[in-house]
Design a protein around this motif. Structure first.
Motif, short mmCIF file in Angstrom:
data_model
loop_
_atom_site.label_atom_id
_atom_site.label_comp_id
_atom_site.label_asym_id
_atom_site.label_seq_id
_atom_site.Cartn_x
_atom_site.Cartn_y
_atom_site.Cartn_z
N ARG A 122 29.07 -31.81 12.12
CA ARG A 122 29.13 -30.37 11.93
C ARG A 122 30.21 -30.01 10.91
N THR A 123 30.12 -28.81 10.37
CA THR A 123 31.04 -28.38 9.33
C THR A 123 32.40 -28.00 9.93
N ALA A 124 33.46 -28.53 9.33
CA ALA A 124 34.82 -28.22 9.78
C ALA A 124 35.77 -28.53 8.63
N ALA A 125 37.00 -28.05 8.76
CA ALA A 125 38.00 -28.31 7.72
C ALA A 125 39.37 -28.41 8.36
N VAL A 126 40.22 -29.23 7.74
CA VAL A 126 41.61 -29.35 8.13
C VAL A 126 42.45 -29.17 6.87
N LEU A 194 46.22 -29.67 1.06
CA LEU A 194 44.97 -30.36 0.81
C LEU A 194 44.00 -29.99 1.91
N VAL A 195 42.85 -29.47 1.51
CA VAL A 195 41.83 -29.06 2.49
C VAL A 195 40.81 -30.19 2.62
N HIS A 196 40.81 -30.81 3.78
CA HIS A 196 39.83 -31.86 4.10
C HIS A 196 38.58 -31.18 4.64
N VAL A 197 37.46 -31.40 4.01
CA VAL A 197 36.23 -30.69 4.39
C VAL A 197 35.18 -31.68 4.87
N ALA A 198 34.65 -31.42 6.05
CA ALA A 198 33.46 -32.11 6.54
C ALA A 198 32.32 -31.10 6.47
N ALA A 199 31.45 -31.27 5.51
CA ALA A 199 30.36 -30.31 5.30
C ALA A 199 29.03 -30.93 5.70
N THR A 200 28.08 -30.07 6.01
CA THR A 200 26.74 -30.55 6.24
C THR A 200 26.21 -31.16 4.96
N ARG A 201 25.20 -31.98 5.09
CA ARG A 201 24.67 -32.66 3.91
C ARG A 201 24.13 -31.66 2.88
N PRO A 202 24.35 -31.95 1.59
CA PRO A 202 23.68 -31.12 0.57
C PRO A 202 22.18 -31.36 0.63
N ARG A 203 21.42 -30.43 0.10
CA ARG A 203 19.96 -30.51 0.19
C ARG A 203 19.34 -30.98 -1.12
N LEU A 204 18.34 -31.83 -1.01
CA LEU A 204 17.49 -32.21 -2.14
C LEU A 204 16.09 -31.75 -1.81
N LEU A 205 15.59 -30.78 -2.58
CA LEU A 205 14.25 -30.24 -2.40
C LEU A 205 13.33 -30.83 -3.46
N VAL A 206 12.37 -31.62 -3.01
CA VAL A 206 11.44 -32.30 -3.91
C VAL A 206 10.08 -31.65 -3.75
N PHE A 207 9.56 -31.10 -4.84
CA PHE A 207 8.27 -30.42 -4.80
C PHE A 207 7.23 -31.26 -5.53
N GLY A 208 6.15 -31.59 -4.80
CA GLY A 208 5.10 -32.43 -5.35
C GLY A 208 5.01 -33.73 -4.58
N ALA A 209 3.96 -33.91 -3.79
CA ALA A 209 3.82 -35.10 -2.93
C ALA A 209 3.14 -36.23 -3.70
N ILE A 210 3.92 -36.83 -4.62
CA ILE A 210 3.40 -37.91 -5.45
C ILE A 210 4.28 -39.14 -5.28
#
Length: 399
Positions: A122-126, A194-210
């Motif tokens: 989960r997203t959090a920061a220190v 220093l802000v340590h960040v635990a972020a949710t994963r970035p998104r990769l949106l792939v359009f086209g089922a090939i």
């Protein structure tokens, strides 16, 4: 520190004190970024790495000393030795500024909560004070994913000022340094944290089922993206065809994009090269605050695509965001090679890099990560240490 959140969370739950050594500044070609930590508990158990091995022994002993003697936080600096590449120092040629401090979980329960969030994905920061008055050095302020402060080692006014800046970095999803203070409105004493960040994963949106999408989804998952494959044809958009995607969507691409969440870390790859799908999708995508937009197709397809997008009302400024033909010039032909080409362009775009061979560039190989909209302040090494590169040395800096 969040690179070892699982172990640190367990140690905190067990109320086990430990010493934490964290990279707080990087200069030159260093193997790991700011925010990376190594920790040592009272039994001598060590977890993590800050240099890939070349200064670990020195850091380990410093951790044991501070933990055993319950010393105040201490900064240590490690530089490169031209005279003896195997002396204590960074043989890669980089320079590290490291903060070592003792952590007592019983006195800092708010850290346990933040580590629990990070360890659970989960997203959090220190926010960790890395420069400033000696009595504040090593102080921690923790935040939840919504930017709400959950605990602090600092006074109320300073904590609020730190939390405000840390929350902005948390939204950007990147670990980075920031500075405040020196004025009555924030903090009377200048602080760097220093802000340590635990972020949710970035998104990769792939359009086209090939086939190219199947290879790209595997590459995206390997790089740590949450991968979605979307196609309007249900017969092609199936889990069996895309086993590496986290999500398969059968819907018109522009309709799905309109209802899904994106941010500046999102990468959009349009592989359909079919105008009835591409144009409505790109009209919407090029007006969104995403980090990367690429579209597959020949140069002739790209020229026609630009004409249609202009007719649809897009401006030249919007069109400059479109990476097409998609990918870097690697001579790729197969789906797997093309996926590497596209992934390489996404990495280069994310890090504002050139995509050129390193053998044809100069300067540091490893650049500081820069969250969108947040300049990286960089390490603040004393002038006398910067001038001594080429000598074998390891310095310890007292706060």
């Amino acid at each position: 520190m969040l690179n070892i959140a699982d172990t640190l969370h367990r140690w905190c739950r067990e109320q086990r004190p430990f010493a934490l050594a964290t990279i707080i500044g990087v200069s030159g070609s260093a193997p790991l970024p700011a925010g990376t930590s190594v920790a040592v508990d009272e039994d001598g158990t060590v977890v993590g790495s800050i240099s890939g091995g070349c200064v670990e022994g020195q850091v380990y002993e410093l951790c044991r000393q501070i933990l055993h003697d319950q010393e105040a936080p201490r900064r240590a600096w490690f530089g490169y030795s031209d005279e003896d590449a195997f002396a204590v120092g960074l043989t890669c040629g980089g320079e590290l500024d490291v903060l070592v401090q003792r952590i007592d979980p019983t006195a800092q329960p708010h850290l346990t909560r933040a580590l629990s969030e990070a360890a659970g994905g989960r997203t959090a920061a220190v926010a960790q004070v890395v420069d400033g008055p000696a009595n504040l050095l090593g102080g921690l302020v923790t935040l939840h994913g919504d930017g709400r402060m959950s605990g602090t080692d600092l006074d109320a006014d300073t904590s609020r000022a730190v939390a405000e800046q840390a929350a902005a970095l948390l939204r950007a999803g990147r670990t980075a340094r920031s500075t405040l203070g020196g004025d009555a409105a924030t903090c009377p004493e200048r602080l760097t944290f220093l802000v340590h960040v635990a972020a949710t994963r970035p998104r990769l949106l792939v359009f086209g089922a090939i086939d190219f999408a199947a290879a790209l989804s595997e590459a995206g998952r390997f790089l740590g993206y949450h991968v979605t494959v979307c196609d309007a044809r249900p017969v092609f958009a199936t889990p069996a065809r895309f086993p590496h995607a986290h999500e398969i969507v059968a819907d018109w691409p522009h309709r799905y994009l309109r209802r899904t969440a994106v941010d500046e870390r999102t990468a959009i790859c349009v592989l359909t090269h079919d105008a009835k799908f591409d144009i409505p999708l790109l009209r919407l995508a090029l007006d969104l605050p995403v980090g990367y937009i690429g579209a597959m197709g020949s140069r002739r397809t790209h020229t026609e695509r630009l004409r249609l997008l202009r007719e649809a009302g897009l401006t030249e400024e919007q069109l400059t965001r479109l990476r097409s033909p998609i990918g870097l010039d690697l001579g790729a032909r197969t789906p797997e090679e093309t996926a590497v080409s596209i992934a390489a362009e996404i990495i280069a775009c994310t890090n504002s890099a050139t995509g050129r061979p390193l053998s044809r560039t100069t300067g540091p190989i490893h650049r500081p990560a820069q969250p969108a909209g947040f300049p990286h302040p960089g390490p603040r090494f004393p002038a006398e240490t910067r001038s001594r590169r080429g000598a074998a040395y390891t310095r310890t800096l007292q706060p």
